[in-house]
Design a protein around this motif. Structure first.
Motif, PDB file in Angstrom:
ATOM      1  N   SER A 158      -3.386   9.507  -2.855  1.00  0.00           N
ATOM      2  CA  SER A 158      -4.228   8.608  -2.078  1.00  0.00           C
ATOM      3  C   SER A 158      -3.598   7.223  -2.078  1.00  0.00           C
ATOM      4  O   SER A 158      -2.669   6.950  -2.820  1.00  0.00           O
ATOM      5  CB  SER A 158      -5.637   8.554  -2.685  1.00  0.00           C
ATOM      6  OG  SER A 158      -5.571   8.002  -3.977  1.00  0.00           O
ATOM      7  N   LYS A 159      -4.124   6.344  -1.262  1.00  0.00           N
ATOM      8  CA  LYS A 159      -3.608   4.986  -1.162  1.00  0.00           C
ATOM      9  C   LYS A 159      -3.854   4.245  -2.478  1.00  0.00           C
ATOM     10  O   LYS A 159      -4.886   4.387  -3.095  1.00  0.00           O
ATOM     11  CB  LYS A 159      -4.308   4.283   0.001  1.00  0.00           C
ATOM     12  CG  LYS A 159      -3.685   2.985   0.380  1.00  0.00           C
ATOM     13  CD  LYS A 159      -4.145   2.434   1.695  1.00  0.00           C
ATOM     14  CE  LYS A 159      -5.556   2.706   2.036  1.00  0.00           C
ATOM     15  NZ  LYS A 159      -6.054   2.007   3.202  1.00  0.00           N
TER      16      LYS A 159
ATOM     17  N   ARG B 200       1.665   5.124   0.088  1.00  0.00           N
ATOM     18  CA  ARG B 200       1.017   6.298   0.637  1.00  0.00           C
ATOM     19  C   ARG B 200       2.000   7.459   0.616  1.00  0.00           C
ATOM     20  O   ARG B 200       3.128   7.311   1.011  1.00  0.00           O
ATOM     21  CB  ARG B 200       0.587   6.019   2.064  1.00  0.00           C
ATOM     22  CG  ARG B 200      -0.404   6.996   2.601  1.00  0.00           C
ATOM     23  CD  ARG B 200      -0.793   6.648   3.994  1.00  0.00           C
ATOM     24  NE  ARG B 200      -1.285   5.294   4.031  1.00  0.00           N
ATOM     25  CZ  ARG B 200      -2.009   4.821   5.015  1.00  0.00           C
ATOM     26  NH1 ARG B 200      -2.312   5.548   6.032  1.00  0.00           N
ATOM     27  NH2 ARG B 200      -2.416   3.569   4.991  1.00  0.00           N
TER      28      ARG B 200
ATOM     29  N   ARG C 285      -3.512   0.323  -4.365  1.00  0.00           N
ATOM     30  CA  ARG C 285      -3.364  -1.110  -4.125  1.00  0.00           C
ATOM     31  C   ARG C 285      -2.725  -1.735  -5.338  1.00  0.00           C
ATOM     32  O   ARG C 285      -3.231  -1.623  -6.445  1.00  0.00           O
ATOM     33  CB  ARG C 285      -4.716  -1.752  -3.839  1.00  0.00           C
ATOM     34  CG  ARG C 285      -5.305  -1.243  -2.546  1.00  0.00           C
ATOM     35  CD  ARG C 285      -6.477  -2.055  -2.124  1.00  0.00           C
ATOM     36  NE  ARG C 285      -7.013  -1.486  -0.902  1.00  0.00           N
ATOM     37  CZ  ARG C 285      -8.241  -1.644  -0.505  1.00  0.00           C
ATOM     38  NH1 ARG C 285      -9.073  -2.382  -1.192  1.00  0.00           N
ATOM     39  NH2 ARG C 285      -8.656  -1.099   0.610  1.00  0.00           N
TER      40      ARG C 285
ATOM     41  N   ASN D   7       0.874  -1.161   0.000  1.00  0.00           N
ATOM     42  CA  ASN D   7       0.000   0.000   0.000  1.00  0.00           C
ATOM     43  C   ASN D   7       0.909   1.208   0.000  1.00  0.00           C
ATOM     44  O   ASN D   7       1.667   1.411   0.927  1.00  0.00           O
ATOM     45  CB  ASN D   7      -0.880   0.037   1.250  1.00  0.00           C
ATOM     46  CG  ASN D   7      -1.959  -1.001   1.199  1.00  0.00           C
ATOM     47  OD1 ASN D   7      -2.566  -1.198   0.155  1.00  0.00           O
ATOM     48  ND2 ASN D   7      -2.193  -1.689   2.295  1.00  0.00           N
TER      49      ASN D   7
ATOM     50  N   GLU E  74      -7.138   1.402  -7.850  1.00  0.00           N
ATOM     51  CA  GLU E  74      -7.643   2.471  -6.999  1.00  0.00           C
ATOM     52  C   GLU E  74      -7.727   2.018  -5.552  1.00  0.00           C
ATOM     53  O   GLU E  74      -7.749   0.831  -5.247  1.00  0.00           O
ATOM     54  CB  GLU E  74      -9.016   2.926  -7.502  1.00  0.00           C
ATOM     55  CG  GLU E  74      -8.943   3.590  -8.864  1.00  0.00           C
ATOM     56  CD  GLU E  74     -10.282   4.182  -9.280  1.00  0.00           C
ATOM     57  OE1 GLU E  74     -11.128   4.433  -8.412  1.00  0.00           O
ATOM     58  OE2 GLU E  74     -10.444   4.389 -10.488  1.00  0.00           O
ATOM     59  N   GLU E  75      -7.821   2.982  -4.652  1.00  0.00           N
ATOM     60  CA  GLU E  75      -7.787   2.739  -3.220  1.00  0.00           C
ATOM     61  C   GLU E  75      -8.819   1.725  -2.737  1.00  0.00           C
ATOM     62  O   GLU E  75      -8.527   0.880  -1.901  1.00  0.00           O
ATOM     63  CB  GLU E  75      -7.996   4.069  -2.482  1.00  0.00           C
ATOM     64  CG  GLU E  75      -7.993   3.941  -0.985  1.00  0.00           C
ATOM     65  CD  GLU E  75      -8.143   5.277  -0.285  1.00  0.00           C
ATOM     66  OE1 GLU E  75      -8.112   5.265   0.944  1.00  0.00           O
ATOM     67  OE2 GLU E  75      -8.310   6.302  -0.958  1.00  0.00           O
TER      68      GLU E  75
END
Length: 173
Positions: free
Chosen positions: A18-19, A13, A21, A11, A31-32
């Motif tokens: 934004s986070k 950051r 994956r 992950n 996307e997160e």
């Protein structure tokens, strides 16, 4: 795509992003909130702990640059980095326990995610130096053999994560 990326979930950051994956199968950045990879359909697991040790798929076999390794006068025992970011760096080994790992407090700090925080230790058990794996994820290798505990001999090659070190025995004059 590296083999390492296929066997890992990260992950990512940052302060402005934004986070994200990353798929363990294909490496695609999803996307997160994604539960499956948009590229290959692989299920995406959520890992919240960013302090991860990455699992190596197998012992790494790559060409290595030539490094001159020799015992210097006055050295009883020394580890010399043969492969890794600090090639040629020397770590003296004495009669005190030496911890090798990714933890900055380690006696020998090996800064790579393939190295566990407390990966291995070297102890002096007269008259031998003994290398012990202390529960690492990727294991500790001596001369390409995975070990739990091994008596070190002159010129033994130790692999910890992506690092390769040579153990040298000398004599104090």
């Amino acid at each position: 795509m590296t083999e390492l990326l296929r066997h890992t979930i990260l992950n990512l950051r940052s302060k402005k992003e934004s986070k994200v994956r990353i798929c363990i199968k294909c490496g695609f950045k999803n996307e997160e909130l994604a539960k499956e990879c948009a590229q290959c359909g692989e299920k995406i697991e959520i890992k919240h702990n960013l302090d991860l040790t990455i699992k190596l798929p197998e012992l790494i076999e790559e060409e290595e640059p030539e490094v001159k390794v020799e015992v210097l006068p006055g050295e009883a025992a020394v580890l010399v980095v043969k492969k890794g970011p600090v090639i040629g760096k020397r770590f003296p080994v004495g009669s005190e326990e030496v911890i090798l790992g990714r933890d900055p407090a380690s006696n020998i700090f090996l800064n790579d995610v393939t190295v566990s925080r407390r990966h291995a230790k070297i102890t002096f058990e007269h008259p031998n130096y003994v290398l012990t794996d202390v529960g690492s994820l990727n294991g500790t290798y001596v001369n390409k053999e995975r070990i739990n505990k091994a008596v070190l001999k002159h010129s033994d090659e130790i692999q910890i994560g992506k690092y390769k070190l040579v153990f040298l025995l000398g004599s104090v004059s």
